[in-house]
Motif scaffolding. Structure first.
Motif, short mmCIF file in Angstrom:
data_model
loop_
_atom_site.label_atom_id
_atom_site.label_comp_id
_atom_site.label_asym_id
_atom_site.label_seq_id
_atom_site.Cartn_x
_atom_site.Cartn_y
_atom_site.Cartn_z
N LEU A 6 0.85 -1.18 0.00
CA LEU A 6 0.00 0.00 0.00
C LEU A 6 0.89 1.23 0.00
N ARG A 7 0.57 2.18 -0.89
CA ARG A 7 1.31 3.44 -0.94
C ARG A 7 0.46 4.51 -0.27
N LEU A 8 1.04 5.15 0.71
CA LEU A 8 0.40 6.25 1.43
C LEU A 8 1.05 7.54 0.96
N THR A 9 0.25 8.47 0.47
CA THR A 9 0.75 9.77 0.05
C THR A 9 0.04 10.83 0.88
N VAL A 10 0.84 11.68 1.53
CA VAL A 10 0.30 12.76 2.34
C VAL A 10 0.71 14.07 1.68
N LEU A 11 -0.27 14.85 1.24
CA LEU A 11 0.00 16.12 0.58
C LEU A 11 -0.31 17.26 1.54
N VAL A 12 0.72 18.03 1.87
CA VAL A 12 0.60 19.14 2.80
C VAL A 12 1.39 20.33 2.25
N GLY A 13 1.37 21.43 2.96
CA GLY A 13 2.15 22.59 2.58
C GLY A 13 3.52 22.57 3.21
N GLU A 14 4.48 23.13 2.50
CA GLU A 14 5.86 23.19 2.98
C GLU A 14 5.97 23.92 4.33
N ASN A 15 5.12 24.90 4.56
CA ASN A 15 5.19 25.68 5.80
C ASN A 15 4.32 25.13 6.91
N ASP A 16 3.61 24.03 6.69
CA ASP A 16 2.80 23.43 7.75
C ASP A 16 3.71 22.93 8.86
N ARG A 17 3.30 23.17 10.10
CA ARG A 17 4.14 22.84 11.27
C ARG A 17 3.41 21.93 12.24
N TRP A 18 4.21 21.19 13.00
CA TRP A 18 3.76 20.40 14.13
C TRP A 18 4.71 20.73 15.27
N HIS A 19 4.26 21.51 16.22
CA HIS A 19 5.08 21.93 17.36
C HIS A 19 6.41 22.52 16.90
N LEU A 60 7.79 35.73 -9.95
CA LEU A 60 6.90 36.83 -9.62
C LEU A 60 5.83 36.45 -8.60
N SER A 61 5.84 35.21 -8.17
CA SER A 61 4.84 34.76 -7.21
C SER A 61 5.27 35.13 -5.79
N LEU A 62 4.30 35.43 -4.95
CA LEU A 62 4.59 35.74 -3.56
C LEU A 62 4.54 34.50 -2.68
N SER A 63 4.14 33.37 -3.24
CA SER A 63 3.96 32.17 -2.45
C SER A 63 5.29 31.47 -2.17
N GLU A 64 5.48 31.10 -0.93
CA GLU A 64 6.63 30.28 -0.56
C GLU A 64 6.17 28.96 0.04
N ASP A 65 4.88 28.81 0.24
CA ASP A 65 4.32 27.61 0.86
C ASP A 65 4.02 26.58 -0.23
N LEU A 66 5.08 25.96 -0.75
CA LEU A 66 4.93 25.02 -1.86
C LEU A 66 4.34 23.69 -1.39
N PRO A 67 3.73 22.94 -2.31
CA PRO A 67 3.19 21.64 -1.94
C PRO A 67 4.32 20.65 -1.65
N VAL A 68 4.06 19.78 -0.68
CA VAL A 68 5.02 18.74 -0.30
C VAL A 68 4.25 17.42 -0.24
N ALA A 69 4.85 16.37 -0.80
CA ALA A 69 4.26 15.03 -0.75
C ALA A 69 5.16 14.12 0.06
N VAL A 70 4.60 13.49 1.07
CA VAL A 70 5.32 12.45 1.83
C VAL A 70 4.77 11.13 1.32
N VAL A 71 5.66 10.27 0.82
CA VAL A 71 5.24 8.98 0.26
C VAL A 71 5.83 7.86 1.09
N ILE A 72 4.96 6.94 1.52
CA ILE A 72 5.36 5.80 2.33
C ILE A 72 4.80 4.55 1.67
N VAL A 73 5.62 3.51 1.52
CA VAL A 73 5.16 2.24 0.96
C VAL A 73 5.51 1.13 1.93
#
Length: 128
Positions: A6-19, A60-73
């Motif tokens: 089973l492949r688990l893919t978690v898509l979150v933002g680069e700037n998302d934090r946990w503690h 020219l974009s102001l966004s720095e919160d790029l998408p991040v994928a964590v993949v676990i198999v």
């Protein structure tokens, strides 16, 4: 490990934090502590999610919160056993499960089970 998985893919933002730690890093470290076969983090160059706000690397974009994928198999039972931890961690994002087949899983030392990659060819224990 080989065969059905089973492949688990978690898509979150680069700037998302946990503690005060990057969320993607917390997921990887928890996956390792849970004894999963491996995890890899991939940084996206452009994307959008539920907010419909496009995040991009364009100059020219102001966004720095790029998408991040964590993949676990790993084996289905082990991946599903890890899902409750994601319920705690992922407040915003997308969690996807896909059936897959492991064809080859070998670490740099040549011993099975030593690699840290989840579907990333040539990735070793450090996920590079």
């Amino acid at each position: 490990m080989s065969g059905p998985a089973l492949r688990l893919t978690v898509l979150v933002g680069e700037n998302d934090r946990w503690h005060h730690r990057p969320l993607y890093s917390e997921i990887v470290h928890r996956a390792r502590a849970a004894g999963l076969a491996g995890a890899s983090v991939f940084r996206g160059i452009e994307g959008f999610g539920a907010s419909s706000l496009v995040h991009t690397t364009r100059l020219l974009s102001l966004s720095e919160d790029l998408p991040v994928a964590v993949v676990i198999v790993d084996e289905e039972q082990r991946v599903r056993g890890f899902l409750p931890q994601l319920d705690e961690l992922v407040a915003e994002g997308l969690v996807v499960l896909d059936p897959c087949e492991v064809v080859r899983y070998v670490g740099r030392t040549g011993s099975a089970g030593a690699a840290g990659a989840a579907g990333a060819p040539g990735a070793g224990e450090d996920g590079k």
